[in-house]
Design a protein around this motif. Structure first.
Motif, PDB file in Angstrom:
ATOM      1  N   GLU A 102       0.871  -1.171   0.000  1.00 26.87           N
ATOM      2  CA  GLU A 102       0.000   0.000   0.000  1.00 26.87           C
ATOM      3  C   GLU A 102       0.907   1.218   0.000  1.00 26.87           C
ATOM      4  O   GLU A 102       1.892   1.277   0.737  1.00 26.87           O
ATOM      5  N   TYR A 103       0.573   2.190  -0.837  1.00 27.47           N
ATOM      6  CA  TYR A 103       1.421   3.368  -0.968  1.00 27.47           C
ATOM      7  C   TYR A 103       0.980   4.495  -0.032  1.00 27.47           C
ATOM      8  O   TYR A 103      -0.210   4.640   0.280  1.00 27.47           O
ATOM      9  N   ILE A 104       1.953   5.269   0.414  1.00 29.60           N
ATOM     10  CA  ILE A 104       1.684   6.468   1.213  1.00 29.60           C
ATOM     11  C   ILE A 104       1.544   7.626   0.232  1.00 29.60           C
ATOM     12  O   ILE A 104       2.535   8.155  -0.278  1.00 29.60           O
ATOM     13  N   ASP A 105       0.319   7.992  -0.079  1.00 26.33           N
ATOM     14  CA  ASP A 105       0.068   8.979  -1.135  1.00 26.33           C
ATOM     15  C   ASP A 105       0.266  10.419  -0.674  1.00 26.33           C
ATOM     16  O   ASP A 105       0.461  11.307  -1.497  1.00 26.33           O
ATOM     17  N   ASP A 106       0.201  10.652   0.631  1.00 22.08           N
ATOM     18  CA  ASP A 106       0.353  12.010   1.156  1.00 22.08           C
ATOM     19  C   ASP A 106       1.262  11.938   2.378  1.00 22.08           C
ATOM     20  O   ASP A 106       0.809  11.682   3.492  1.00 22.08           O
ATOM     21  N   ALA A 107       2.562  12.128   2.167  1.00 24.41           N
ATOM     22  CA  ALA A 107       3.527  11.967   3.251  1.00 24.41           C
ATOM     23  C   ALA A 107       3.321  12.989   4.368  1.00 24.41           C
ATOM     24  O   ALA A 107       3.590  12.695   5.544  1.00 24.41           O
ATOM     25  N   LEU A 108       2.846  14.179   4.017  1.00 22.29           N
ATOM     26  CA  LEU A 108       2.627  15.204   5.036  1.00 22.29           C
ATOM     27  C   LEU A 108       1.534  14.782   6.007  1.00 22.29           C
ATOM     28  O   LEU A 108       1.638  14.991   7.219  1.00 22.29           O
ATOM     29  N   ASN A 109       0.477  14.171   5.470  1.00 24.58           N
ATOM     30  CA  ASN A 109      -0.596  13.630   6.308  1.00 24.58           C
ATOM     31  C   ASN A 109      -0.408  12.109   6.391  1.00 24.58           C
ATOM     32  O   ASN A 109      -1.181  11.326   5.836  1.00 24.58           O
ATOM     33  N   PHE A 110       0.646  11.722   7.083  1.00 23.93           N
ATOM     34  CA  PHE A 110       1.103  10.339   7.091  1.00 23.93           C
ATOM     35  C   PHE A 110       0.039   9.405   7.645  1.00 23.93           C
ATOM     36  O   PHE A 110      -0.527   9.644   8.719  1.00 23.93           O
TER      37      PHE A 110
ATOM     38  N   THR B 114       0.842  -6.323  -8.296  1.00 27.44           N
ATOM     39  CA  THR B 114       1.379  -5.304  -9.193  1.00 27.44           C
ATOM     40  C   THR B 114       0.354  -4.848 -10.228  1.00 27.44           C
ATOM     41  O   THR B 114       0.543  -3.790 -10.842  1.00 27.44           O
ATOM     42  N   GLU B 115      -0.702  -5.614 -10.410  1.00 28.77           N
ATOM     43  CA  GLU B 115      -1.756  -5.179 -11.337  1.00 28.77           C
ATOM     44  C   GLU B 115      -2.408  -3.885 -10.873  1.00 28.77           C
ATOM     45  O   GLU B 115      -3.011  -3.168 -11.671  1.00 28.77           O
ATOM     46  N   ARG B 116      -2.274  -3.576  -9.591  1.00 24.35           N
ATOM     47  CA  ARG B 116      -2.854  -2.344  -9.050  1.00 24.35           C
ATOM     48  C   ARG B 116      -1.988  -1.126  -9.353  1.00 24.35           C
ATOM     49  O   ARG B 116      -2.434   0.012  -9.187  1.00 24.35           O
ATOM     50  N   ASN B 117      -0.749  -1.348  -9.775  1.00 22.97           N
ATOM     51  CA  ASN B 117       0.149  -0.223 -10.059  1.00 22.97           C
ATOM     52  C   ASN B 117      -0.296   0.527 -11.311  1.00 22.97           C
ATOM     53  O   ASN B 117      -0.706  -0.082 -12.298  1.00 22.97           O
ATOM     54  N   THR B 118      -0.184   1.836 -11.276  1.00 24.93           N
ATOM     55  CA  THR B 118      -0.589   2.671 -12.400  1.00 24.93           C
ATOM     56  C   THR B 118       0.612   3.277 -13.122  1.00 24.93           C
ATOM     57  O   THR B 118       0.450   4.122 -13.982  1.00 24.93           O
ATOM     58  N   PHE B 119       1.819   2.822 -12.771  1.00 23.29           N
ATOM     59  CA  PHE B 119       3.031   3.359 -13.381  1.00 23.29           C
ATOM     60  C   PHE B 119       3.712   2.258 -14.207  1.00 23.29           C
ATOM     61  O   PHE B 119       3.407   1.073 -14.081  1.00 23.29           O
TER      62      PHE B 119
ATOM     63  N   ARG C  13      11.182  12.862 -10.437  1.00 20.17           N
ATOM     64  CA  ARG C  13      10.673  12.754 -11.811  1.00 20.17           C
ATOM     65  C   ARG C  13       9.825  11.497 -11.994  1.00 20.17           C
ATOM     66  O   ARG C  13       8.920  11.473 -12.827  1.00 20.17           O
ATOM     67  N   ILE C  14      10.150  10.456 -11.225  1.00 17.85           N
ATOM     68  CA  ILE C  14       9.357   9.228 -11.299  1.00 17.85           C
ATOM     69  C   ILE C  14       7.918   9.505 -10.902  1.00 17.85           C
ATOM     70  O   ILE C  14       6.982   8.965 -11.491  1.00 17.85           O
TER      71      ILE C  14
END
Length: 238
Positions: free
Chosen positions: A81-89, A178-183, A236-237
């Motif tokens: 699971e990705y941390i999409d907003d590091a400021l609001n961890f 990995t099917e959930r990845n959008t990159f 850039r990624i």
């Protein structure tokens, strides 16, 4: 051989289960889905199953007498699971990933490591993500980096017990995860290809298995860059 595999109902775990059972080895497949485990058992008489939640130690099943005496113990289960907003961890999200990718391995070690026979091998499926700090991967990367460290320390401490340890560092593998990845996922391999690489490496007795080799080479080269340089590339990624 008698082999125990966690996360056996999909991805690399399923491919390993099918491959080892197909070669005539007895496999204990572990997972949370009873239906998927039943489907696996129908594929081969060499597959037994244990259905439980790896993060719930109080409800871990005991191994039956015919399931003890393991030659290979493969900890493959994991999540991302990705941390999409590091400021609001999101601490709860971080906790979920750490629990399944790392803490559950400790639970499994306490429950089953003693069932590995002398000359047996413990296998930890980590990730090439441990090589570099990647955007949004605070939870996943931290868990895999810790798992790789755990593997190396266990390799030292278990040698006197005649137990070997292998840590696996895959690149991108085509799985439901990995099917959930959008990159873009460069040099992605199939679960079957990943399983074949792992089995080949274990047959050779390797302490570390990393693939695809070209992808891992580039990751290691990037790791040699000053962090200030890598940070600009990583931005850039995103």
């Amino acid at each position: 051989m008698r082999i125990m595999i966690t996360g056996a109902t999909s991805g690399i775990g399923k491919a390993l289960t099918v491959a080892y059972a197909g070669a005539g080895h007895q496999v204990i497949a572990c997972g949370r889905s009873a239906d998927k485990l039943d489907e696996l058992k129908q594929e081969s008489s060499h597959i037994d199953s244990l259905c439980f939640d790896l993060t719930d130690f109080d409800n871990y099943p005991n191994l039956a007498s015919e399931q003890t005496g393991l030659d290979l113990l493969i900890f493959n289960a994991g999540d991302c699971e990705y941390i999409d907003d590091a400021l609001n961890f999101d601490a709860k999200r971080f906790e979920r990933v750490i629990n399944i990718n790392l803490i559950s391995v400790a639970y499994g070690l306490q429950a089953w490591l003693k069932h590995l026979k002398p000359g047996g091998r413990l296998v930890l499926v980590s990730s090439s993500a441990r090589l570099l700090p990647l955007p949004r991967a605070e939870a996943y990367g931290a868990s895999k980096a810790a798992l790789s460290y755990l593997g190396r320390t266990l390799a030292i401490d278990l040698e006197k017990h005649q137990l070997a340890v292998t840590t696996v560092h895959p690149g991108f593998v085509d799985t439901p995860l990995t099917e959930r990845n959008t990159f873009t996922m460069p040099m992605i391999v199939s679960s079957e290809q990943a399983a074949a690489k792992i089995i080949q490496g274990l047959d050779k007795g390797l302490d570390e298995i990393s693939f695809p080799s070209v992808f891992i080479f580039f990751m290691k080269c990037l790791r040699c860059l000053p962090f200030s340089w890598w940070r600009k590339i990583a931005k850039r990624i995103v």
